[in-house]
Design a protein around this motif. Structure first.
Motif, PDB file in Angstrom:
ATOM      1  N   MET A   1       0.829  -1.209   0.000  1.00 24.76           N
ATOM      2  CA  MET A   1       0.000   0.000   0.000  1.00 24.76           C
ATOM      3  C   MET A   1       0.861   1.255   0.000  1.00 24.76           C
ATOM      4  O   MET A   1       0.600   2.194  -0.734  1.00 24.76           O
ATOM      5  N   ARG A   2       1.915   1.225   0.841  1.00 29.63           N
ATOM      6  CA  ARG A   2       2.824   2.376   0.878  1.00 29.63           C
ATOM      7  C   ARG A   2       3.569   2.504  -0.436  1.00 29.63           C
ATOM      8  O   ARG A   2       3.838   3.602  -0.901  1.00 29.63           O
ATOM      9  N   ARG A   3       3.944   1.351  -1.023  1.00 34.17           N
ATOM     10  CA  ARG A   3       4.643   1.368  -2.320  1.00 34.17           C
ATOM     11  C   ARG A   3       3.737   1.988  -3.377  1.00 34.17           C
ATOM     12  O   ARG A   3       4.176   2.783  -4.208  1.00 34.17           O
ATOM     13  N   GLU A   4       2.473   1.619  -3.360  1.00 36.13           N
ATOM     14  CA  GLU A   4       1.522   2.164  -4.349  1.00 36.13           C
ATOM     15  C   GLU A   4       1.378   3.676  -4.161  1.00 36.13           C
ATOM     16  O   GLU A   4       1.429   4.434  -5.137  1.00 36.13           O
ATOM     17  N   ARG A   5       1.226   4.105  -2.912  1.00 38.61           N
ATOM     18  CA  ARG A   5       1.062   5.532  -2.646  1.00 38.61           C
ATOM     19  C   ARG A   5       2.293   6.316  -3.102  1.00 38.61           C
ATOM     20  O   ARG A   5       2.174   7.366  -3.729  1.00 38.61           O
ATOM     21  N   SER A   6       3.472   5.758  -2.773  1.00 41.69           N
ATOM     22  CA  SER A   6       4.717   6.415  -3.174  1.00 41.69           C
ATOM     23  C   SER A   6       4.816   6.499  -4.697  1.00 41.69           C
ATOM     24  O   SER A   6       5.174   7.550  -5.251  1.00 41.69           O
ATOM     25  N   ALA A   7       4.508   5.383  -5.379  1.00 44.12           N
ATOM     26  CA  ALA A   7       4.589   5.367  -6.845  1.00 44.12           C
ATOM     27  C   ALA A   7       3.621   6.383  -7.440  1.00 44.12           C
ATOM     28  O   ALA A   7       3.962   7.119  -8.381  1.00 44.12           O
ATOM     29  N   ARG A   8       2.427   6.466  -6.904  1.00 46.94           N
ATOM     30  CA  ARG A   8       1.430   7.411  -7.428  1.00 46.94           C
ATOM     31  C   ARG A   8       1.863   8.868  -7.214  1.00 46.94           C
ATOM     32  O   ARG A   8       1.696   9.714  -8.097  1.00 46.94           O
ATOM     33  N   ARG A   9       2.431   9.152  -6.033  1.00 46.00           N
ATOM     34  CA  ARG A   9       2.902  10.517  -5.758  1.00 46.00           C
ATOM     35  C   ARG A   9       4.028  10.907  -6.712  1.00 46.00           C
ATOM     36  O   ARG A   9       4.050  12.010  -7.252  1.00 46.00           O
ATOM     37  N   LEU A  10       4.976   9.957  -6.905  1.00 49.92           N
ATOM     38  CA  LEU A  10       6.136  10.254  -7.762  1.00 49.92           C
ATOM     39  C   LEU A  10       5.725  10.429  -9.223  1.00 49.92           C
ATOM     40  O   LEU A  10       6.208  11.331  -9.909  1.00 49.92           O
ATOM     41  N   THR A  11       4.834   9.558  -9.697  1.00 47.64           N
ATOM     42  CA  THR A  11       4.406   9.698 -11.096  1.00 47.64           C
ATOM     43  C   THR A  11       3.588  10.975 -11.280  1.00 47.64           C
ATOM     44  O   THR A  11       3.564  11.550 -12.369  1.00 47.64           O
ATOM     45  N   GLY A  12       2.946  11.405 -10.202  1.00 47.16           N
ATOM     46  CA  GLY A  12       2.212  12.675 -10.243  1.00 47.16           C
ATOM     47  C   GLY A  12       3.145  13.845 -10.495  1.00 47.16           C
ATOM     48  O   GLY A  12       2.779  14.820 -11.149  1.00 47.16           O
ATOM     49  N   ILE A  13       4.350  13.775  -9.968  1.00 45.71           N
ATOM     50  CA  ILE A  13       5.353  14.830 -10.207  1.00 45.71           C
ATOM     51  C   ILE A  13       5.828  14.753 -11.661  1.00 45.71           C
ATOM     52  O   ILE A  13       5.987  15.779 -12.313  1.00 45.71           O
ATOM     53  N   GLY A  14       6.035  13.493 -12.150  1.00 48.37           N
ATOM     54  CA  GLY A  14       6.418  13.292 -13.536  1.00 48.37           C
ATOM     55  C   GLY A  14       7.912  13.311 -13.772  1.00 48.37           C
ATOM     56  O   GLY A  14       8.484  14.337 -14.155  1.00 48.37           O
ATOM     57  N   PHE A  15       8.575  12.200 -13.535  1.00 47.51           N
ATOM     58  CA  PHE A  15      10.019  12.085 -13.771  1.00 47.51           C
ATOM     59  C   PHE A  15      10.301  11.332 -15.074  1.00 47.51           C
ATOM     60  O   PHE A  15       9.414  10.710 -15.648  1.00 47.51           O
TER      61      PHE A  15
END
Ligand SMILES: [Zn+2]
Length: 169
Positions: A1-15
């Motif tokens: 769940m934490r991995r999913e949240r982290s991935a979603r936050r990071l992709t939201g920034i857009g790297f």
């Protein structure tokens, strides 16, 4: 769940690419793969996915099958310095006396200088003598092996046969 949240936050920034870290610290292959499976679906397919600090050949194959594109690891070079060689038939320890009279190459399918220019017996001799050339040749071989392994997986992906791709464990 934490991995999913982290991935979603990071992709939201857009790297340009995404690293999966906090693994390869002794947790075992099963846990590493479970974390990769829990993260990859939330990372964009058109950006490189990088698994930090992994790993052995079988770890790379399993991770690529789960959607990983890139790795970094000390294993090919550190192993080369400690007389370990990765080959298409498995891992060899060149310190082992069983190689003392073996005139065959380290890996007959390998194109590297260690395999095309020297026998297992000579590499064993270099290791036993503490010659720096042993570490140089085995490191070069292991890096060649890893590069060839990744190239073979790229080819398997292009030909649609990655699911059956395996290396000796
Ligand atoms: Zn080689």
């Amino acid at each position: 769940m934490r991995r999913e949240r982290s991935a979603r936050r990071l992709t939201g920034i857009g790297f340009d690419g995404y690293a999966i870290g906090g693994l390869a610290i002794g947790e075992g292959q099963e846990t590493t793969f479970a974390m990769v499976e829990a993260t990859v679906p939330f990372l964009p397919a058109d950006r490189p996915r990088y698994l930090m600090g992994v790993g052995k050949p079988a770890d790379l194959v399993g991770a690529v099958k789960r959607g990983i594109d890139m790795f970094d690891c000390v294993l090919p070079t550190r192993s080369g310095r400690t007389a370990q060689a990765f080959t298409r038939t498995g891992t060899l320890n060149l310190r082992n006396a069983g190689h003392a009279d073996d005139a065959s190459p380290l890996d007959p399918e390998c194109r590297c200088p260690a395999c095309t220019g020297f026998s297992r017996a000579y590499l064993h001799h270099l290791v036993k003598a503490g010659e720096i050339l042993a570490a140089m040749l085995l490191t070069t071989h292991n890096l060649t092996y890893y590069a060839d392994l990744m190239a073979a997986m790229r080819e398997a992906i292009a030909q649609g046969r990655l699911a059956n791709f395996q290396v000796p464990t």
